[in-house]
Design a protein around this motif. Sequence first.
Motif, PDB file in Angstrom:
ATOM      1  N   ILE A  32       0.873  -1.321  -0.150  1.00  0.00           N
ATOM      2  CA  ILE A  32       0.061   0.145   0.042  1.00  0.00           C
ATOM      3  C   ILE A  32       0.695   1.377   0.087  1.00  0.00           C
ATOM      4  CG2 ILE A  32      -0.156   0.329   2.575  1.00  0.00           C
ATOM      5  CD1 ILE A  32      -2.985   0.843  -0.066  1.00  0.00           C
ATOM      6  N   GLY A  33       1.846   1.151   0.689  1.00  0.00           N
ATOM      7  CA  GLY A  33       2.801   2.362   0.834  1.00  0.00           C
ATOM      8  C   GLY A  33       3.360   2.473  -0.636  1.00  0.00           C
ATOM      9  N   THR A  34       3.924   1.801  -1.419  1.00  0.00           N
ATOM     10  CA  THR A  34       4.306   1.595  -2.897  1.00  0.00           C
ATOM     11  C   THR A  34       3.196   2.326  -3.826  1.00  0.00           C
ATOM     12  OG1 THR A  34       5.914   0.035  -2.490  1.00  0.00           O
ATOM     13  CG2 THR A  34       5.204   0.578  -4.637  1.00  0.00           C
ATOM     14  N   LEU A  35       1.865   1.822  -3.658  1.00  0.00           N
ATOM     15  CA  LEU A  35       0.972   2.347  -4.219  1.00  0.00           C
ATOM     16  C   LEU A  35       0.437   3.892  -3.778  1.00  0.00           C
ATOM     17  CD1 LEU A  35      -1.459   1.769  -6.351  1.00  0.00           C
ATOM     18  CD2 LEU A  35      -2.848   0.972  -4.478  1.00  0.00           C
ATOM     19  N   ARG A  36       0.699   4.177  -2.823  1.00  0.00           N
ATOM     20  CA  ARG A  36       0.431   5.525  -2.264  1.00  0.00           C
ATOM     21  C   ARG A  36       1.248   6.521  -3.102  1.00  0.00           C
ATOM     22  NH1 ARG A  36      -1.266   4.159   3.898  1.00  0.00           N
ATOM     23  NH2 ARG A  36      -3.525   4.087   3.390  1.00  0.00           N
ATOM     24  N   GLU A  37       2.740   6.248  -3.039  1.00  0.00           N
ATOM     25  CA  GLU A  37       3.843   6.775  -3.602  1.00  0.00           C
ATOM     26  C   GLU A  37       3.468   7.140  -5.327  1.00  0.00           C
ATOM     27  OE1 GLU A  37       7.273   4.982  -2.458  1.00  0.00           O
ATOM     28  OE2 GLU A  37       7.029   5.458  -0.360  1.00  0.00           O
ATOM     29  N   LEU A  66     -11.914  15.401 -13.133  1.00  0.00           N
ATOM     30  CA  LEU A  66     -10.710  15.797 -13.711  1.00  0.00           C
ATOM     31  C   LEU A  66     -11.013  17.464 -13.658  1.00  0.00           C
ATOM     32  CD1 LEU A  66     -10.310  13.596 -16.738  1.00  0.00           C
ATOM     33  CD2 LEU A  66      -9.131  13.511 -14.561  1.00  0.00           C
ATOM     34  N   PRO A  67      -9.603  18.273 -13.909  1.00  0.00           N
ATOM     35  CA  PRO A  67      -9.839  19.734 -14.045  1.00  0.00           C
ATOM     36  C   PRO A  67     -10.599  20.182 -15.372  1.00  0.00           C
ATOM     37  CG  PRO A  67      -7.432  18.817 -13.534  1.00  0.00           C
ATOM     38  CD  PRO A  67      -8.282  17.606 -14.043  1.00  0.00           C
ATOM     39  N   VAL A  68     -11.055  21.147 -15.406  1.00  0.00           N
ATOM     40  CA  VAL A  68     -11.487  21.908 -16.375  1.00  0.00           C
ATOM     41  C   VAL A  68     -10.767  21.630 -17.700  1.00  0.00           C
ATOM     42  CG1 VAL A  68     -12.513  23.854 -17.355  1.00  0.00           C
ATOM     43  CG2 VAL A  68     -13.145  23.231 -15.223  1.00  0.00           C
ATOM     44  N   GLY A  69     -10.967  21.242 -18.780  1.00  0.00           N
ATOM     45  CA  GLY A  69     -10.244  21.284 -20.071  1.00  0.00           C
ATOM     46  C   GLY A  69      -9.107  20.070 -19.883  1.00  0.00           C
ATOM     47  N   ASP A  70      -9.464  19.090 -19.141  1.00  0.00           N
ATOM     48  CA  ASP A  70      -8.628  17.827 -19.030  1.00  0.00           C
ATOM     49  C   ASP A  70      -9.454  16.525 -19.307  1.00  0.00           C
ATOM     50  OD1 ASP A  70      -6.859  15.710 -18.401  1.00  0.00           O
ATOM     51  OD2 ASP A  70      -5.693  16.945 -16.650  1.00  0.00           O
ATOM     52  N   SER A  71      -9.035  15.656 -19.977  1.00  0.00           N
ATOM     53  CA  SER A  71     -10.055  14.395 -20.034  1.00  0.00           C
ATOM     54  C   SER A  71      -9.152  13.052 -20.056  1.00  0.00           C
ATOM     55  CB  SER A  71     -10.697  14.154 -21.404  1.00  0.00           C
ATOM     56  OG  SER A  71      -9.961  14.489 -22.410  1.00  0.00           O
ATOM     57  N   ASP A  72      -7.784  13.380 -19.685  1.00  0.00           N
ATOM     58  CA  ASP A  72      -6.936  12.526 -19.853  1.00  0.00           C
ATOM     59  C   ASP A  72      -6.737  11.537 -18.565  1.00  0.00           C
ATOM     60  OD1 ASP A  72      -4.946  10.618 -20.945  1.00  0.00           O
ATOM     61  OD2 ASP A  72      -3.448  12.363 -21.304  1.00  0.00           O
ATOM     62  N   TYR A  73      -7.666  10.704 -18.251  1.00  0.00           N
ATOM     63  CA  TYR A  73      -7.586   9.744 -17.177  1.00  0.00           C
ATOM     64  C   TYR A  73      -6.556   8.767 -17.317  1.00  0.00           C
ATOM     65  CZ  TYR A  73     -11.472   7.809 -19.531  1.00  0.00           C
ATOM     66  OH  TYR A  73     -12.300   7.507 -20.746  1.00  0.00           O
ATOM     67  N   SER A  74      -6.686   8.286 -18.638  1.00  0.00           N
ATOM     68  CA  SER A  74      -5.874   7.115 -19.141  1.00  0.00           C
ATOM     69  C   SER A  74      -4.465   7.285 -19.031  1.00  0.00           C
ATOM     70  CB  SER A  74      -5.789   6.871 -20.681  1.00  0.00           C
ATOM     71  OG  SER A  74      -7.272   6.307 -20.804  1.00  0.00           O
ATOM     72  N   GLU A  75      -3.850   8.537 -19.127  1.00  0.00           N
ATOM     73  CA  GLU A  75      -2.279   8.930 -18.797  1.00  0.00           C
ATOM     74  C   GLU A  75      -1.986   8.729 -17.361  1.00  0.00           C
ATOM     75  OE1 GLU A  75       1.721   9.942 -19.499  1.00  0.00           O
ATOM     76  OE2 GLU A  75       0.099   8.944 -20.443  1.00  0.00           O
ATOM     77  N   ARG A  76      -3.068   8.979 -16.297  1.00  0.00           N
ATOM     78  CA  ARG A  76      -2.701   9.135 -15.128  1.00  0.00           C
ATOM     79  C   ARG A  76      -2.854   7.669 -14.614  1.00  0.00           C
ATOM     80  NH1 ARG A  76      -5.658  13.784 -16.127  1.00  0.00           N
ATOM     81  NH2 ARG A  76      -5.196  15.550 -14.471  1.00  0.00           N
ATOM     82  N   TRP A  77      -3.848   6.696 -15.035  1.00  0.00           N
ATOM     83  CA  TRP A  77      -3.593   5.398 -15.041  1.00  0.00           C
ATOM     84  C   TRP A  77      -2.515   4.601 -15.313  1.00  0.00           C
ATOM     85  CZ3 TRP A  77      -5.846   3.926 -10.605  1.00  0.00           C
ATOM     86  CH2 TRP A  77      -6.927   4.505 -10.376  1.00  0.00           C
ATOM     87  N   ARG A  78      -1.947   4.839 -16.464  1.00  0.00           N
ATOM     88  CA  ARG A  78      -0.588   4.538 -17.022  1.00  0.00           C
ATOM     89  C   ARG A  78       0.416   4.720 -16.432  1.00  0.00           C
ATOM     90  NH1 ARG A  78       3.732   5.534 -19.411  1.00  0.00           N
ATOM     91  NH2 ARG A  78       3.224   7.788 -19.561  1.00  0.00           N
ATOM     92  N   LYS A  79       0.532   5.855 -15.633  1.00  0.00           N
ATOM     93  CA  LYS A  79       1.616   6.403 -14.788  1.00  0.00           C
ATOM     94  C   LYS A  79       1.726   5.709 -13.437  1.00  0.00           C
ATOM     95  CE  LYS A  79       3.077  10.594 -17.062  1.00  0.00           C
ATOM     96  NZ  LYS A  79       3.382  12.145 -16.731  1.00  0.00           N
ATOM     97  N   ILE A  80       0.299   5.687 -12.636  1.00  0.00           N
ATOM     98  CA  ILE A  80       0.144   4.942 -11.568  1.00  0.00           C
ATOM     99  C   ILE A  80       0.748   3.496 -11.750  1.00  0.00           C
ATOM    100  CG2 ILE A  80      -1.461   4.262  -9.735  1.00  0.00           C
ATOM    101  CD1 ILE A  80      -2.818   6.903 -10.299  1.00  0.00           C
ATOM    102  N   LYS A  81      -0.012   2.944 -12.789  1.00  0.00           N
ATOM    103  CA  LYS A  81       0.459   1.369 -13.012  1.00  0.00           C
ATOM    104  C   LYS A  81       2.018   1.272 -13.144  1.00  0.00           C
ATOM    105  CE  LYS A  81      -3.097  -0.812 -15.162  1.00  0.00           C
ATOM    106  NZ  LYS A  81      -3.996  -0.987 -16.299  1.00  0.00           N
ATOM    107  N   SER A  82       2.517   2.093 -13.929  1.00  0.00           N
ATOM    108  CA  SER A  82       3.728   1.928 -14.206  1.00  0.00           C
ATOM    109  C   SER A  82       4.842   2.194 -13.075  1.00  0.00           C
ATOM    110  CB  SER A  82       4.293   2.927 -15.478  1.00  0.00           C
ATOM    111  OG  SER A  82       5.590   2.838 -15.890  1.00  0.00           O
ATOM    112  N   ARG A  83       4.681   3.277 -12.222  1.00  0.00           N
ATOM    113  CA  ARG A  83       5.370   3.575 -11.046  1.00  0.00           C
ATOM    114  C   ARG A  83       5.424   2.455 -10.073  1.00  0.00           C
ATOM    115  NH1 ARG A  83       3.749   9.639 -11.996  1.00  0.00           N
ATOM    116  NH2 ARG A  83       5.795  10.465 -12.408  1.00  0.00           N
TER     117      ARG A  83
END
Length: 177
Positions: A32-37, A66-83
């Motif tokens: 869980i600590g790694t996931l939180r990071e 998501l913030p106004v003007g932003d629809s890129d949830y896929s990039e967020r998940w890609r980075k979380i999973k990769s990290r």
Amino acid sequence: MSNYKRFKIAGATYYFTVALANRSSALLVDQIGTLREAYSATFAEHPLECDAMVVLPDHLHAVWTLPVGDSDYSERWRKIKSRFSRAVGRIAHPTFRSYSKVKKRERGIWQRRFWEHTIRSEADYRVHVEYCWGNPVKHGLVARAADWPYSSIHREIRAGRVDASWVGADVDGDFGE
């Protein structure tokens, strides 16, 4: 090649289910600590509002705005999973690596895709937030939602928006599991 197209609206609210490849693993709570990071580093680069989240042993659910003007949830998940994958290395059951994952140098920790749903109304929002909180009860991990340590319900209890005795057992559905 898949023709699947994700529905993306800038600034919208979405519900997600993200799962490990090995659905009998407890890696997400064991690490869980790694996931939180991984989560914190990604959100520092790509801010958003996390309305609800729960981490279970082999999958997680989240409601994000998501913030106004932003629809890129896929990039967020890609980075979380990769990290997360880079940090935990090969402890995550490499036997779940298919030929295509080996060929693409994927560790095989996560299912490739994730399930998303665009929130369409206040009622839809409430159902999905409560589904997140009640999911540990649904899976028999705890008797009350507040008993599960890896849930945003604790933030809501501290703020006085949810009663600590809320069980969550009546939350129905199978949202991407």
